[in-house]
Design a protein around this motif. Structure first.
Motif, PDB file in Angstrom:
ATOM      1  N   ASP A  27      61.172  13.074 -38.339  1.00 27.76           N
ATOM      2  CA  ASP A  27      62.178  14.019 -38.848  1.00 27.76           C
ATOM      3  C   ASP A  27      63.605  13.515 -38.644  1.00 27.76           C
ATOM      4  O   ASP A  27      64.497  13.883 -39.402  1.00 27.76           O
ATOM      5  N   THR A  28      63.810  12.686 -37.635  1.00 28.61           N
ATOM      6  CA  THR A  28      65.154  12.160 -37.380  1.00 28.61           C
ATOM      7  C   THR A  28      65.375  10.802 -38.044  1.00 28.61           C
ATOM      8  O   THR A  28      66.372  10.140 -37.788  1.00 28.61           O
ATOM      9  N   GLY A  29      64.434  10.397 -38.902  1.00 25.88           N
ATOM     10  CA  GLY A  29      64.637   9.183 -39.685  1.00 25.88           C
ATOM     11  C   GLY A  29      63.999   7.928 -39.150  1.00 25.88           C
ATOM     12  O   GLY A  29      64.139   6.858 -39.741  1.00 25.88           O
ATOM     13  N   ARG A  30      63.284   8.012 -38.043  1.00 22.58           N
ATOM     14  CA  ARG A  30      62.620   6.810 -37.518  1.00 22.58           C
ATOM     15  C   ARG A  30      61.308   6.615 -38.249  1.00 22.58           C
ATOM     16  O   ARG A  30      60.614   7.565 -38.567  1.00 22.58           O
ATOM     17  N   ARG A  31      60.974   5.388 -38.507  1.00 22.24           N
ATOM     18  CA  ARG A  31      59.727   5.040 -39.167  1.00 22.24           C
ATOM     19  C   ARG A  31      58.962   4.078 -38.280  1.00 22.24           C
ATOM     20  O   ARG A  31      59.532   3.425 -37.412  1.00 22.24           O
ATOM     21  N   PHE A  32      57.671   3.964 -38.526  1.00 24.57           N
ATOM     22  CA  PHE A  32      56.802   3.165 -37.669  1.00 24.57           C
ATOM     23  C   PHE A  32      57.299   1.735 -37.531  1.00 24.57           C
ATOM     24  O   PHE A  32      57.348   1.180 -36.448  1.00 24.57           O
ATOM     25  N   ALA A  33      57.695   1.143 -38.639  1.00 21.18           N
ATOM     26  CA  ALA A  33      58.116  -0.261 -38.622  1.00 21.18           C
ATOM     27  C   ALA A  33      59.386  -0.490 -37.817  1.00 21.18           C
ATOM     28  O   ALA A  33      59.646  -1.601 -37.375  1.00 21.18           O
ATOM     29  N   SER A  34      60.174   0.558 -37.608  1.00 16.97           N
ATOM     30  CA  SER A  34      61.449   0.379 -36.915  1.00 16.97           C
ATOM     31  C   SER A  34      61.386   0.762 -35.441  1.00 16.97           C
ATOM     32  O   SER A  34      62.419   0.783 -34.779  1.00 16.97           O
ATOM     33  N   LEU A  35      60.204   1.043 -34.926  1.00 13.98           N
ATOM     34  CA  LEU A  35      60.105   1.433 -33.518  1.00 13.98           C
ATOM     35  C   LEU A  35      60.336   0.236 -32.607  1.00 13.98           C
ATOM     36  O   LEU A  35      59.941  -0.884 -32.934  1.00 13.98           O
ATOM     37  N   PRO A  36      60.955   0.479 -31.442  1.00  9.02           N
ATOM     38  CA  PRO A  36      61.126  -0.619 -30.485  1.00  9.02           C
ATOM     39  C   PRO A  36      59.772  -1.026 -29.906  1.00  9.02           C
ATOM     40  O   PRO A  36      58.838  -0.233 -29.849  1.00  9.02           O
ATOM     41  N   ARG A  57      52.958   5.912 -31.330  1.00  9.57           N
ATOM     42  CA  ARG A  57      53.017   4.910 -32.407  1.00  9.57           C
ATOM     43  C   ARG A  57      51.936   5.167 -33.459  1.00  9.57           C
ATOM     44  O   ARG A  57      52.183   5.108 -34.659  1.00  9.57           O
ATOM     45  N   TYR A  58      50.738   5.482 -33.008  1.00 10.22           N
ATOM     46  CA  TYR A  58      49.628   5.758 -33.923  1.00 10.22           C
ATOM     47  C   TYR A  58      49.924   6.992 -34.775  1.00 10.22           C
ATOM     48  O   TYR A  58      49.727   6.980 -35.990  1.00 10.22           O
ATOM     49  N   GLU A  59      50.400   8.059 -34.136  1.00 15.07           N
ATOM     50  CA  GLU A  59      50.698   9.292 -34.866  1.00 15.07           C
ATOM     51  C   GLU A  59      51.821   9.078 -35.873  1.00 15.07           C
ATOM     52  O   GLU A  59      51.756   9.579 -36.995  1.00 15.07           O
ATOM     53  N   LEU A  60      52.852   8.332 -35.486  1.00 18.35           N
ATOM     54  CA  LEU A  60      53.951   8.080 -36.412  1.00 18.35           C
ATOM     55  C   LEU A  60      53.469   7.225 -37.584  1.00 18.35           C
ATOM     56  O   LEU A  60      53.870   7.465 -38.732  1.00 18.35           O
ATOM     57  N   GLN A  61      52.594   6.281 -37.327  1.00 20.78           N
ATOM     58  CA  GLN A  61      52.034   5.475 -38.409  1.00 20.78           C
ATOM     59  C   GLN A  61      51.244   6.354 -39.375  1.00 20.78           C
ATOM     60  O   GLN A  61      51.344   6.207 -40.588  1.00 20.78           O
ATOM     61  N   ARG A  62      50.488   7.304 -38.851  1.00 22.96           N
ATOM     62  CA  ARG A  62      49.732   8.230 -39.700  1.00 22.96           C
ATOM     63  C   ARG A  62      50.665   9.093 -40.537  1.00 22.96           C
ATOM     64  O   ARG A  62      50.418   9.302 -41.729  1.00 22.96           O
ATOM     65  N   ILE A  63      51.745   9.571 -39.940  1.00 22.03           N
ATOM     66  CA  ILE A  63      52.711  10.400 -40.669  1.00 22.03           C
ATOM     67  C   ILE A  63      53.351   9.593 -41.790  1.00 22.03           C
ATOM     68  O   ILE A  63      53.475  10.067 -42.921  1.00 22.03           O
ATOM     69  N   CYS A  64      53.746   8.369 -41.481  1.00 25.12           N
ATOM     70  CA  CYS A  64      54.373   7.509 -42.494  1.00 25.12           C
ATOM     71  C   CYS A  64      53.400   7.183 -43.611  1.00 25.12           C
ATOM     72  O   CYS A  64      53.771   7.202 -44.791  1.00 25.12           O
ATOM     73  N   THR A  65      52.148   6.904 -43.276  1.00 23.22           N
ATOM     74  CA  THR A  65      51.138   6.587 -44.278  1.00 23.22           C
ATOM     75  C   THR A  65      50.906   7.782 -45.196  1.00 23.22           C
ATOM     76  O   THR A  65      50.805   7.630 -46.417  1.00 23.22           O
ATOM     77  N   ALA A  66      50.858   8.978 -44.623  1.00 23.26           N
ATOM     78  CA  ALA A  66      50.658  10.178 -45.432  1.00 23.26           C
ATOM     79  C   ALA A  66      51.848  10.420 -46.356  1.00 23.26           C
ATOM     80  O   ALA A  66      51.682  10.810 -47.511  1.00 23.26           O
ATOM     81  N   ALA A  67      53.048  10.165 -45.869  1.00 23.94           N
ATOM     82  CA  ALA A  67      54.243  10.355 -46.695  1.00 23.94           C
ATOM     83  C   ALA A  67      54.266   9.367 -47.849  1.00 23.94           C
ATOM     84  O   ALA A  67      54.635   9.726 -48.976  1.00 23.94           O
ATOM     85  N   ILE A  68      53.860   8.144 -47.603  1.00 21.61           N
ATOM     86  CA  ILE A  68      53.829   7.126 -48.655  1.00 21.61           C
ATOM     87  C   ILE A  68      52.747   7.469 -49.683  1.00 21.61           C
ATOM     88  O   ILE A  68      52.930   7.258 -50.880  1.00 21.61           O
TER      89      ILE A  68
END
Length: 112
Positions: free
Chosen positions: A24-33, A68-79
């Motif tokens: 929600d704040t604009g972070r995506r899986f690929a940009s995580l530290p 990381r896994y959950e954010l990847q799932r969220i990003c995949t669903a959005a795509i």
């Protein structure tokens, strides 16, 4: 005597909540530290203004992996959502890049 004002304690943040807040704040899986410590800081920043403190966030490597896994799932669903504006922008950019490359390829073929 004045009462101390402390932010309300938030019971632990779940990996799903943290991932959704990051998204929600604009972070995506690929940009995580890469480091777990930096990811924990990013989570706290994502919850800024929500009375979430560093100690309230996830504290184990397994929990960070779950975020990381959950954010990847969220990003995949959005795509996968074809009407998602972010996805449409990415498709347009990819199409334009392909058209530029195809244009270059056809120009080199006609020059030979």
């Amino acid at each position: 005597m004045k009462a101390a004002t402390h932010p309300a304690h938030v019971e632990g943040v779940t990996p799903r909540q943290a991932a959704q807040r990051l998204y929600d704040t604009g972070r995506r899986f690929a940009s995580l530290p890469f480091g777990n410590r930096m990811l924990a800081i990013e989570i706290v920043r994502a919850f800024e203004g929500a009375n979430v403190r560093f100690g309230d966030t996830l504290a184990s490597g397994e929990a960070m992996q779950a975020v990381r896994y959950e954010l990847q799932r969220i990003c995949t669903a959005a795509i996968a959502n074809p009407f998602d504006p972010e996805h449409l922008d990415a498709v347009k950019a990819e199409s334009a890049r392909f058209a530029r490359q195809a244009g270059r390829a056809s120009n080199t073929e006609t020059q030979q």
